[in-house]
Scaffold this motif. Sequence first.
Motif, short mmCIF file in Angstrom:
data_model
loop_
_atom_site.label_atom_id
_atom_site.label_comp_id
_atom_site.label_asym_id
_atom_site.label_seq_id
_atom_site.Cartn_x
_atom_site.Cartn_y
_atom_site.Cartn_z
N TYR A 1 0.82 -1.20 0.00
CA TYR A 1 0.00 0.00 0.00
C TYR A 1 0.86 1.26 0.00
O TYR A 1 0.56 2.24 -0.69
CB TYR A 1 -0.93 0.01 1.21
N ARG A 2 1.92 1.25 0.76
CA ARG A 2 2.80 2.42 0.80
C ARG A 2 3.46 2.66 -0.55
O ARG A 2 3.62 3.82 -0.98
CB ARG A 2 3.85 2.25 1.90
N ALA A 3 3.81 1.59 -1.23
CA ALA A 3 4.41 1.74 -2.56
C ALA A 3 3.41 2.33 -3.54
O ALA A 3 3.77 3.18 -4.37
CB ALA A 3 4.92 0.38 -3.05
N ALA A 4 2.14 1.90 -3.46
CA ALA A 4 1.11 2.43 -4.34
C ALA A 4 0.88 3.92 -4.07
O ALA A 4 0.70 4.72 -5.00
CB ALA A 4 -0.19 1.65 -4.16
N ILE A 5 0.90 4.29 -2.80
CA ILE A 5 0.72 5.71 -2.44
C ILE A 5 1.90 6.53 -2.95
O ILE A 5 1.73 7.62 -3.51
CB ILE A 5 0.57 5.86 -0.91
N ALA A 6 3.11 6.00 -2.78
CA ALA A 6 4.31 6.71 -3.24
C ALA A 6 4.32 6.84 -4.75
O ALA A 6 4.69 7.90 -5.30
CB ALA A 6 5.56 5.98 -2.75
N ALA A 7 3.90 5.78 -5.47
CA ALA A 7 3.88 5.84 -6.93
C ALA A 7 2.87 6.86 -7.42
O ALA A 7 3.13 7.60 -8.37
CB ALA A 7 3.54 4.45 -7.49
N ALA A 8 1.71 6.93 -6.72
CA ALA A 8 0.70 7.93 -7.11
C ALA A 8 1.21 9.34 -6.87
O ALA A 8 0.99 10.24 -7.68
CB ALA A 8 -0.59 7.68 -6.32
N ALA A 9 1.90 9.53 -5.75
CA ALA A 9 2.45 10.86 -5.44
C ALA A 9 3.51 11.25 -6.47
O ALA A 9 3.56 12.40 -6.93
CB ALA A 9 3.04 10.87 -4.04
N ALA A 10 4.37 10.28 -6.85
CA ALA A 10 5.40 10.57 -7.84
C ALA A 10 4.80 10.90 -9.19
O ALA A 10 5.26 11.78 -9.91
CB ALA A 10 6.35 9.37 -7.95
N SER A 11 3.71 10.18 -9.53
CA SER A 11 3.03 10.44 -10.80
C SER A 11 2.44 11.85 -10.82
O SER A 11 2.54 12.56 -11.81
CB SER A 11 1.94 9.40 -11.02
N ARG A 12 1.82 12.24 -9.72
CA ARG A 12 1.27 13.59 -9.65
C ARG A 12 2.36 14.63 -9.75
O ARG A 12 2.22 15.65 -10.42
CB ARG A 12 0.49 13.76 -8.34
N GLY A 13 3.48 14.35 -9.10
CA GLY A 13 4.61 15.29 -9.17
C GLY A 13 5.15 15.41 -10.57
O GLY A 13 5.47 16.50 -11.05
N GLY A 14 5.24 14.27 -11.28
CA GLY A 14 5.72 14.29 -12.65
C GLY A 14 4.80 15.07 -13.57
O GLY A 14 5.25 15.85 -14.41
N HIS A 15 3.49 14.90 -13.40
CA HIS A 15 2.52 15.63 -14.23
C HIS A 15 2.62 17.12 -13.97
O HIS A 15 2.53 17.94 -14.88
CB HIS A 15 1.10 15.15 -13.93
N THR A 16 2.84 17.47 -12.68
CA THR A 16 2.95 18.90 -12.36
C THR A 16 4.16 19.51 -13.02
O THR A 16 4.11 20.60 -13.61
CB THR A 16 3.03 19.08 -10.83
N ALA A 17 5.31 18.79 -12.95
CA ALA A 17 6.53 19.32 -13.56
C ALA A 17 6.37 19.45 -15.06
O ALA A 17 6.79 20.44 -15.68
CB ALA A 17 7.71 18.40 -13.23
N ALA A 18 5.72 18.45 -15.68
CA ALA A 18 5.56 18.50 -17.13
C ALA A 18 4.68 19.67 -17.55
O ALA A 18 4.94 20.34 -18.54
CB ALA A 18 4.96 17.18 -17.63
N SER A 19 3.60 19.90 -16.79
CA SER A 19 2.69 20.97 -17.18
C SER A 19 3.31 22.34 -16.98
O SER A 19 2.91 23.31 -17.61
CB SER A 19 1.40 20.87 -16.35
N GLY A 20 4.35 22.44 -16.11
CA GLY A 20 4.95 23.77 -15.88
C GLY A 20 6.16 24.02 -16.74
O GLY A 20 6.75 25.10 -16.69
N SER A 21 6.53 23.07 -17.59
CA SER A 21 7.74 23.25 -18.40
C SER A 21 7.44 23.96 -19.69
O SER A 21 6.31 24.08 -20.11
CB SER A 21 8.36 21.88 -18.69
#
Length: 609
Positions: free
Chosen positions: A589-609
């Motif tokens: 469960y912790r890995a799934a939460i971390a992967a979701a957080a990383a995915s959201r972070g990646g989307h945020t970085a991509a949209s701001g580039s």
Amino acid sequence: MQVADSDAAVSLADAVSASVSYDQLRVSDGMLYWLETRPDAGGVTTLTRWRAGEGKLDASPAGFNVVNNVHAYGGGSFAIAGESLWCVGEGGLYEGRHGGELDLVSQASLGDLTLGDGELLAVRESDHGDELIAFPLTGARQLRTLVASRGFLSAPRPGPSSLAWCAWSERDMPWDACEVWVAPYSSHGHIAAPVKVAGGADESAIEPRWGPDGALYFMSDRSGWWNLFRWNGDKVEAVASIAGECAAEPWELGYASYDFLDDGRIVVAVQEGPRHRLVVIDTHGAVRQVNLPYTSIKPYLAALGTAVALIGSSPTAAPQIALVDLADDDPQVEVLARSEHAGLARVQVSTPTELRVRVTDGREVLALVYPPTGAPAAWRAPVIVRAHPGPTASCLLRLDWQAQFFTSRGFAVVDVDYLGSTGYGRAFRESLYGRWGLDDVDDCTAVANQILTAGQAIPGQVFIRGASAGGYTALHAVAQDGPFAAATAVSAIVDPDRWTKTVPRFQRAHAMRLRGGAGRVDAAAVQRPVLFIHGTADEVAVAEEVRELADQLEARGIPYELLLLSDIGHYVATSKRAGAALEAELAHYRAAIAAAAASRGGHTAASGS
């Protein structure tokens, strides 16, 4: 809410060692006996005895595992005859003295041990059917067959010159169609001229036992609920009408959902949804509820004078052996043994609330919601939805230290009584037949969506977990669009059609009736990460199917983990590897939460580039 260990978190060692299981409570010569399965002792099941003034002692030798596998799930693994102790363990039937060594006296596969007329009665199972057998307590030790059937037999219960027992066909489960039979009996002759007392194609008649009045009592669900009936040798009559299940679904042998007090009253454990209550039926049929601190009572009642011993628990008390004095209207409760150890005595626990959710066909499904430990009323957290095994079982309102392991780490845990659960009557129990993997998934999904709508669950952090049949439910839940971000499948069934061929003989009819719904779990449909936890010695749901599904997920690139537990059977939670299973589930469960957080972070970085 951050999902992390805290000073108040229930430790892994505590969660495992506190999960002691009590079963098969019995009385003999004023002494109580029961079985204890202790995970911190390697999952060995020990026979324990208790007498007033003497306390609790182990009656079986250290390391001896009191267990049988008759009908796959066992039960009725011991009997007491004076100073002699009869136990079933690995290798067969053993005899010995209390606390001493046990000697192997028969290699037969036996269960449901009961004392008869100078002999031990039991159920013997083979690939060809069942037998009720008799084994002399003294003298020549030769098994004698009393009754034989191509189907199934249980509950040999001797009475006044008679023997009662249960029988059902290989096409049925005992909660679908079961009969109670009676025949003349003595230790010198064979069974002849049996008479059917109750049961049939649309009736489950179970748990026969002879009352002090010489009548035969049994449970029947002919009214839609398992209620108590009595046969006087001529006719059957209802003892009391109760809108609740007065018996448990007979997965195991040797259940005792009722017993007789010395003053003529009858004590009964009644299930209504996830709750149990204790009632006393007087000699006129009047029913009175007993006020107890327990909301869950196992189907093992043992009367001792005007007291009854039981295995009870509640949301704040793990299973206990208690002696309840029913001599007057103010019952006195003495706790004889408790499963949690001293290290958990002051640990704060999460207590559940009941959630009722309407599903698509207008039905109501009930769930028990355990918020994160210490959370405020307006909590918001990752959520683990749990589908109970069975599926003919139920979620129970009792303290579960393995659930507390997760709630003390910031998760909410939600147990769902989906369609097919016990505690809601025969019609509800049967309604999942042919709909397995469909309605159970819909019910779990509806509960998860309700918690999301209420703002309590964090989107993307809702998980589903199931064991055995519940594992099948969990896998199908992530094989479709829905709220679940990942699944944990413990001892899971994968293919109902194949399961009909690999499942033990006892459960084959169950597999046949359940199938026809969602079918095999299709790796091509699985959309979320899966953790498989499975014992290599599992005989109920073989590990090979899980290995095959894991290989198919790997070929498709679907994230999964496979934890195979060497030499562990179907019951992982009470095994010596229970700790490893809990650790893996938490990490999943912790890995799934971390992967979701990383995915959201990646989307945020991509949209701001």
